[in-house]
Write a protein that holds these residues in place. Structure first.
Motif, short mmCIF file in Angstrom:
data_model
loop_
_atom_site.label_atom_id
_atom_site.label_comp_id
_atom_site.label_asym_id
_atom_site.label_seq_id
_atom_site.Cartn_x
_atom_site.Cartn_y
_atom_site.Cartn_z
N GLN A 1 0.81 -1.22 0.00
CA GLN A 1 0.00 0.00 0.00
C GLN A 1 0.85 1.27 0.00
O GLN A 1 0.67 2.12 -0.87
CB GLN A 1 -0.98 -0.02 1.18
N TRP B 1 3.90 1.42 -0.86
CA TRP B 1 4.65 1.33 -2.12
C TRP B 1 3.86 1.91 -3.27
O TRP B 1 4.38 2.69 -4.08
CB TRP B 1 5.00 -0.13 -2.42
N ALA B 2 2.59 1.51 -3.35
CA ALA B 2 1.75 2.02 -4.44
C ALA B 2 1.62 3.53 -4.35
O ALA B 2 1.66 4.24 -5.36
CB ALA B 2 0.37 1.36 -4.39
N ALA C 1 4.87 5.03 -5.45
CA ALA C 1 5.05 4.83 -6.88
C ALA C 1 4.26 5.86 -7.68
O ALA C 1 4.60 6.18 -8.81
CB ALA C 1 4.64 3.41 -7.29
N LEU C 2 3.18 6.39 -7.08
CA LEU C 2 2.39 7.43 -7.75
C LEU C 2 2.98 8.81 -7.51
O LEU C 2 2.42 9.81 -7.95
CB LEU C 2 0.95 7.39 -7.26
N MET D 1 3.63 10.14 -4.40
CA MET D 1 3.31 10.77 -3.12
C MET D 1 4.55 10.79 -2.24
O MET D 1 5.39 9.89 -2.30
CB MET D 1 2.20 9.99 -2.40
N GLN E 1 -6.65 3.64 6.59
CA GLN E 1 -6.91 2.20 6.70
C GLN E 1 -6.56 1.68 8.08
O GLN E 1 -7.26 0.86 8.67
CB GLN E 1 -6.09 1.43 5.66
N ARG F 1 -9.17 2.69 10.64
CA ARG F 1 -10.38 1.91 10.51
C ARG F 1 -10.23 0.54 11.17
O ARG F 1 -11.10 0.08 11.88
CB ARG F 1 -10.76 1.75 9.03
N LEU G 1 11.94 2.46 -5.21
CA LEU G 1 11.23 1.83 -4.10
C LEU G 1 12.18 0.94 -3.30
O LEU G 1 11.99 0.73 -2.12
CB LEU G 1 10.05 1.00 -4.60
N MET H 1 3.79 2.38 -12.15
CA MET H 1 4.14 1.03 -11.69
C MET H 1 2.88 0.22 -11.40
O MET H 1 1.94 0.72 -10.78
CB MET H 1 5.00 1.10 -10.43
N PHE I 1 1.56 -3.49 -9.79
CA PHE I 1 2.03 -4.52 -8.87
C PHE I 1 1.29 -5.84 -9.07
O PHE I 1 0.16 -5.88 -9.57
CB PHE I 1 1.83 -4.07 -7.42
N GLU J 1 -2.78 -3.54 -5.52
CA GLU J 1 -2.54 -2.45 -4.58
C GLU J 1 -3.39 -1.22 -4.88
O GLU J 1 -2.93 -0.08 -4.75
CB GLU J 1 -1.05 -2.06 -4.54
N LEU J 2 -4.64 -1.46 -5.26
CA LEU J 2 -5.58 -0.34 -5.26
C LEU J 2 -5.82 0.03 -3.80
O LEU J 2 -5.61 -0.78 -2.90
CB LEU J 2 -6.90 -0.76 -5.91
N PHE J 3 -6.25 1.29 -3.57
CA PHE J 3 -6.50 1.71 -2.20
C PHE J 3 -7.91 1.26 -1.82
O PHE J 3 -8.89 1.78 -2.37
CB PHE J 3 -6.32 3.22 -2.07
N PRO J 4 -8.04 0.31 -0.90
CA PRO J 4 -9.33 -0.34 -0.67
C PRO J 4 -10.38 0.57 -0.04
O PRO J 4 -11.57 0.29 -0.14
CB PRO J 4 -8.98 -1.50 0.28
N HIS J 5 -9.93 1.67 0.59
CA HIS J 5 -10.89 2.55 1.26
C HIS J 5 -11.37 3.67 0.34
O HIS J 5 -12.07 4.57 0.78
CB HIS J 5 -10.26 3.14 2.52
N MET J 6 -10.98 3.62 -0.93
CA MET J 6 -11.41 4.65 -1.89
C MET J 6 -12.18 3.99 -3.04
O MET J 6 -11.87 2.87 -3.43
CB MET J 6 -10.20 5.36 -2.49
N ILE K 1 -6.79 10.56 -6.89
CA ILE K 1 -6.08 11.04 -5.70
C ILE K 1 -4.67 11.55 -6.01
O ILE K 1 -4.29 12.66 -5.63
CB ILE K 1 -6.07 9.96 -4.59
N ALA K 2 -3.89 10.76 -6.77
CA ALA K 2 -2.51 11.19 -7.02
C ALA K 2 -2.46 12.34 -8.03
O ALA K 2 -1.62 13.22 -7.94
CB ALA K 2 -1.68 10.01 -7.52
N ARG L 1 -4.88 3.78 -13.29
CA ARG L 1 -4.40 4.70 -12.27
C ARG L 1 -2.97 5.14 -12.58
O ARG L 1 -2.64 6.32 -12.48
CB ARG L 1 -4.45 4.03 -10.89
N ALA L 2 -2.13 4.18 -12.97
CA ALA L 2 -0.75 4.53 -13.31
C ALA L 2 -0.72 5.44 -14.54
O ALA L 2 0.04 6.42 -14.58
CB ALA L 2 0.07 3.27 -13.55
#
Ligand SMILES: Nc1ncnc2c1ncn2[C@@H]1O[C@H](COP(=O)(O)OP(=O)(O)OP(=O)(O)O)[C@@H](O)[C@H]1O
Ligand SMILES: [Mg+2]
Lengths: 228, 245
Positions: free
Chosen positions: A127, A129-130, A133-134, A136, A149, A152, B52, B83, B85, B89-94, B102-103, B151-152
């Motif tokens: 998470q 990492w992603a 990678a964007l 941030m 997260q 929660r 990374l 990138m 994966f 690795e999507l953000f599960p709360h969005m 978001i980015a 998203r990428a």
């Protein structure tokens, strides 16, 4: 037979209410402050930098090793000296309420940091990492991706800690603050009817804490369902 | 023009060396496939490209910027390299839309409207526009991975890195993801893909890199050479195993 006279409680309701307001104020400030600084402490403890990780760990370990009541005492007697050392003035303390607030925030930060650290570690490494990678940065990844997260997942444990904190606010009687319990104690000594007042206090604490634990239970059940 | 230049990169985890003097390049518009046995360092290598994973020796230049360089704005560099994966690795709360926006908003400073338009355009492109308000957990693995690719792409990357994008998927979902990747390749996107999908490699790869246990690059050659006349016996062995099923 014990004769109970509940009029004494009713007569003292304004005083008790004032005490409750102080308890709630202390609770709210300590909760917000504890979570805020607890989050920073948790992040420091998970840092890859030794200079952040080690001292924050020492601090948390030290705070958790001393009895809460002692921390409240210390700050009551120490803060006037510390303030005095900076301002050069003697005696003008910040008062028992704010010294208690500082002690509470410090102690709660340590307790919350342990919870929050576990919460952050429960988030898979992919998470952040992603997020990185964007493009941030650390604070964006933490604030947008990891902490929401983590919080929660941690909500039930944090609420449980909040209940303990609410009960612990009664410890401020040692520095002469009139919180809910302190107000009842004063009223009891003046009127000589301690039993009714303490029974009332116990009942109120019971109702508040019991309903909060019910909320926690509900939340936990809902989250368990959500997971499957 | 060289987009990604990996020069003599070595990496250690404590005492254990996981990358040994790795050298390769990816030119602009080129598609390079990286394969090799488990634990050979493919993921590690591809993660060093956008910083990374830190590395101790060597140099990596991406679009003229040194990844390990002291003055390099790593976040900015990463925002220009997409990138994807293995575990999406999507953000599960969005929601899906929020994942796409978001980015763009936080990193590129686009307005909510710009980000939204761009996100939906890309979502449409990967064929998932009707899922825009869902949460990742409500999507299949293949759909999640397509959202992750969108998203990428929403960051307008100059190159894309893929780390086994289909290996966590059920077989029937692999193709929907590979189709998106093939399309990207045909559009001229610069791509570095860790994958064992040799069909994909045959179709769009320009070059294939074979990594061997211990973290060395054993073979780095054109696609035709790799499939038809691999030089190393170890590569032949690996190929016969992977093409057998
Ligand atoms: N955090 C870590 N600490 C120590 N060793 C690690 C760590 N991460 C990876 N390794 C080791 O580095 C080596 C390369 O790992 P890597 O994940 O890059 O391999 P891979 O080629 O991607 O394998 P796979 O096909 O299984 O994904 C492995 O031997 C692995 O055990
Ligand atoms: Mg891997």
């Amino acid at each position: 037979m014990l004769e109970l006279d509940w009029n004494i409680v009713i007569k003292n309701l304004p005083l008790l209410w004032k005490g409750m307001v102080l308890s709630l104020k202390l609770f709210a400030i300590a909760l917000v402050g504890g979570i805020f600084f607890g989050t920073l402490l948790a992040m420091a403890r998970l840092s890859s930098w030794w200079i952040l990780r080690k001292p924050s760990q020492w601090l948390v370990d030290a705070i958790r090793a001393i009895p809460f009541i002692m921390a409240i005492f210390w700050f009551y007697f120490l803060t006037p000296k510390i303030v005095g050392a900076f301002t050069g003035e003697q005696g003008e303390a910040i008062g028992p309420f704010w010294s208690a607030v500082i002690a509470f925030i410090l102690v709660e930060s340590a307790y919350f940091s342990e919870i929050i650290r576990a919460g952050i570690q429960s988030i898979p490494r992919g998470q952040p990492w992603a997020a990185y990678a964007l493009g941030m940065n650390y604070w964006q990844a933490m604030g947008n991706v990891v902490l929401p997260q983590a919080f929660r997942n941690m909500l039930p444990i944090m609420l449980t800690q909040a209940i303990i904190l609410f009960q612990d606010t009664s410890l401020v009687y040692v520095v002469g603050l009139k919180d809910f319990l302190g107000a009842a104690s004063t009223a009891g000594q003046i009127s000589g009817r301690v039993v009714e007042l303490y029974l009332f206090v116990a009942l109120v604490y019971l109702v508040i804490c019991f309903s909060l634990s019910r909320v926690v239970k509900r939340l936990q059940e809902r989250m368990d369902v959500g997971r499957t | 023009m060289v987009m990604i230049d990996i020069k003599g990169v070595s990496k250690w985890y404590g005492e254990k060396q996981v990358l040994v003097d790795c050298t390769t390049t990816v030119a602009k518009g080129e598609v390079v496939v990286v394969c090799g046995p488990s634990g050979s360092g493919k993921s590690t290598l591809i993660k060093t490209v956008n910083g990374l994973e830190p590395f101790q020796k060597g140099e990596i230049i991406v679009d003229g910027l040194s990844v390990g360089g002291k003055d390099t704005d790593l976040a900015k560099l990463r925002s220009r390299v997409g990138m994807v994966f293995q575990n999406f690795e999507l953000f599960p709360h969005m929601s899906v839309t929020k994942n796409l926006c978001i980015a763009q908003e936080k990193v590129l400073g686009r307005t909510a409207d710009e980000a939204h338009d761009k996100g939906l355009k890309l979502l449409d492109r990967v064929g998932l526009i009707e899922h825009k308000d869902k949460y990742p957990a409500q999507l299949s693995g293949g759909q999640q991975q397509r959202v992750a690719i969108a998203r990428a792409l929403s960051m307008d990357p100059i190159a894309m890195l893929f780390d086994e994008p289909t290996s966590a998927l059920d077989p029937e979902m692999i193709n929907e993801v590979l189709d998106v990747m093939v399309e990207l390749a045909h559009e001229g996107m610069t791509m570095m893909c860790v994958t064992h999908e040799m069909g994909f490699a045959r179709k769009v790869a320009d070059r294939v890199i074979f990594m061997e246990k211990g973290g060395t690059i054993l073979e780095d050659c054109s696609k035709d050479e790799f499939f038809n006349t691999p030089r190393k016996p170890r590569t032949q062995d690996f190929l016969s195993k992977i093409l057998a099923h």
